[in-house]
Design an enzyme around this catalytic site. Structure first.
Site, short mmCIF file in Angstrom:
data_model
loop_
_atom_site.label_atom_id
_atom_site.label_comp_id
_atom_site.label_asym_id
_atom_site.label_seq_id
_atom_site.Cartn_x
_atom_site.Cartn_y
_atom_site.Cartn_z
CB CYS A 118 -28.48 11.72 16.50
SG CYS A 118 -27.51 13.10 17.19
CG ASP A 127 -29.03 5.74 21.18
OD1 ASP A 127 -28.91 6.97 20.27
OD2 ASP A 127 -28.27 5.42 22.05
CG HIS A 168 -26.60 8.15 18.71
ND1 HIS A 168 -27.45 8.41 19.67
CD2 HIS A 168 -26.00 9.32 18.40
CE1 HIS A 168 -27.33 9.82 19.82
NE2 HIS A 168 -26.43 10.37 19.12
#
Length: 473
Positions: free
Chosen positions: A306, A430, A432
């Site tokens: 990440c 994000d 992820h």
């Protein structure tokens, strides 16, 4: 490099005409003065072609042909000189047209504040009505000469408002084509070397209001580093600050109807509605970035990559604002940079080990020469008190922020903050996410979205890497 045109692009309709013009000339001498005369005469011929009745503009993906120099003659006949320019959109064909046989204007995206674009193709009629065909006559002359041939990539834009008729808008467009030819001539004459010609390259740049969209002609093949003097002149002409590379090639305007060839989504946050806070303001990333997340680039980094992806998003920002050249670094290149900087051991390269904000700071400096500030937050509950510092960062630097805490890393793209109440919300990208590049899924499911203070682990320790924007032209 020469300024070409200036138009507002906030609303209305952008007419953009592209097409090749063949530049061909015969040089019987390499004397510089004579070469300049021959090149200028060739451009005079091209000017005549563009002004002739044989010049045709066709609206891409439509049956519309326009002869702008024949008192605006057009087909189909429904299109007249008084037709509102924006009505040409109705003739642009979509998949629905093919299925139903009816015209259907292309759908606009969620954001309607930007202008719609009508793409046109520049063409020349080979034959005209009443033209007589005759057998060619060949004459052979033996002498030494240089034949120069290249293609001029014409690319002109003008902006039409809802009040503009098609005739008025196309008259301005033809004037812009003429000006661009003149500018191409000056660039070519300025950079001719022996019998080698540098092709003029028109590029469009979106400047802060009130300037809007302007076109600049650069010599192709000449690096940005060699055009700094020209860029300084443009900054002075438009009274722009000397700390932002407005006129570097990487900053060229990307038209909304053109897909990016690399497949990455750009600026997904623009599809969101900004939150409203009492006496609050929104402070956002400035410029363009691409969204990098898990499982892209045929790389399985789910569960460990990440921070690498957040770093890639930051690198894409510096690349697309013209501060850095070359591709966004891969995971292995990031690891190698940390090894080269003396931050990691050789065994780290090729591993699946995590990195954090400090490593992101090191890589940005090692690969891009970019310095960063590090903000230390002892626990997530204290992030709510950082509104002023974050707002100031986006106001002055405008770069994406990488934040790492615990085992998670995210990218902060902006904050909504109220100075009076202390309320704050964070715009989070994000890394992820593991799905396809689907803007609706990414925004609807919150992979790019506004988050409250409860988004952070209230007891976790956080480091924020705030990249500093280089002050360059």
């Amino acid at each position: 490099m020469v300024l070409s045109d200036s138009q507002s692009s906030d609303s209305g309709t952008i007419l953009r005409v592209k097409g090749p013009l063949e530049f061909k000339c015969l040089l019987e001498t390499t004397d510089a003065l004579q070469m300049h005369k021959v090149i200028s005469r060739t451009f005079e011929t091209l000017h005549s072609q563009v002004k002739s009745e044989s010049c045709v503009l066709t609206v891409c993906d439509s049956p519309v042909f326009i002869w702008p120099n024949r008192s605006f003659h057009a087909t189909p006949q429904d299109i007249t000189p008084d037709t509102p320019c924006e009505d040409l959109q109705q003739w642009i064909q979509t998949d629905e047209f093919e299925n139903t046989g009816r015209r259907s204007a292309k759908k606009r995206s969620k954001k309607t504040s930007t202008a719609s674009v009508i793409n046109l193709r520049l063409m020349m009629e080979v034959t005209t009505k009443g033209s007589h065909l005759s057998a060619p006559v060949l004459c052979r002359t033996a002498k030494k000469s240089h034949f120069l041939c290249t293609t001029l990539p014409m690319d002109c834009v003008v902006c039409a408002t809802s009040k503009d008729t098609a005739k008025d808008a196309f008259e301005r467009l033809m004037e812009a084509l003429g000006r661009q030819l003149g500018e191409m001539e000056r660039v070519m004459l300025q950079h001719v070397k022996g019998t080698t010609l540098l092709v003029p390259e028109p590029l469009h740049f979106l400047l802060p209001e009130p300037e809007g969209l302007v076109t600049v002609v650069y010599p192709a093949g000449v690096a940005d580093s060699q055009l700094e003097t020209e860029r300084k002149e443009l900054h002075q002409q438009f009274e722009l600050p000397n700390d932002w590379p407005y006129f570097r090639r990487a900053n060229a305007y990307h038209f909304p109807n053109e897909p990016y060839k690399d497949g990455y989504l750009r600026n997904p946050h623009l599809a969101l509605t900004n939150p409203s806070l009492d006496n609050g303001k929104v402070y956002l990333v400035q410029g363009i970035y691409s969204y990098h997340h898990y499982m892209q680039d045929h790389m399985d980094d789910n569960g460990w990559g990440c921070a690498y992806r957040s770093l890639q998003t930051i690198c894409s920002w510096f690349k697309q604002q013209g501060y850095a050249e070359g591709p966004v670094p891969t995971h292995r290149e990031i690891q190698q940079a940390l090894l080269d900087a003396g931050d990691k051991q050789a065994s780290f390269v090729g591993s699946r080990q995590w990195i954090g904000s400090i490593e992101v700071q090191v890589v940005l400096n090692q690969l891009l020469g970019v310095t960063s500030k590090i903000m230390f937050v002892s626990q997530g509950s204290d992030l709510g008190s950082k509104g002023r510092e974050l707002a100031n960062h986006f106001l002055t630097e405008g770069t994406p922020i990488m934040i790492g805490g615990g085992v998670l890393a995210h990218t902060i793209l902006g904050v909504a903050w109220s100075e009076t109440t202390g309320q704050i919300r964070y715009l989070i990208l994000d890394p992820h996410y593991t799905g396809a590049e689907d803007l609706q899924v990414i925004t609807d499911k919150g992979w790019c979205g506004w988050k409250g203070a409860d988004f952070w682990d209230q007891t976790a320790y956080y480091n924020l890497c705030l990249p500093q924007r280089p002050k360059v032209i």
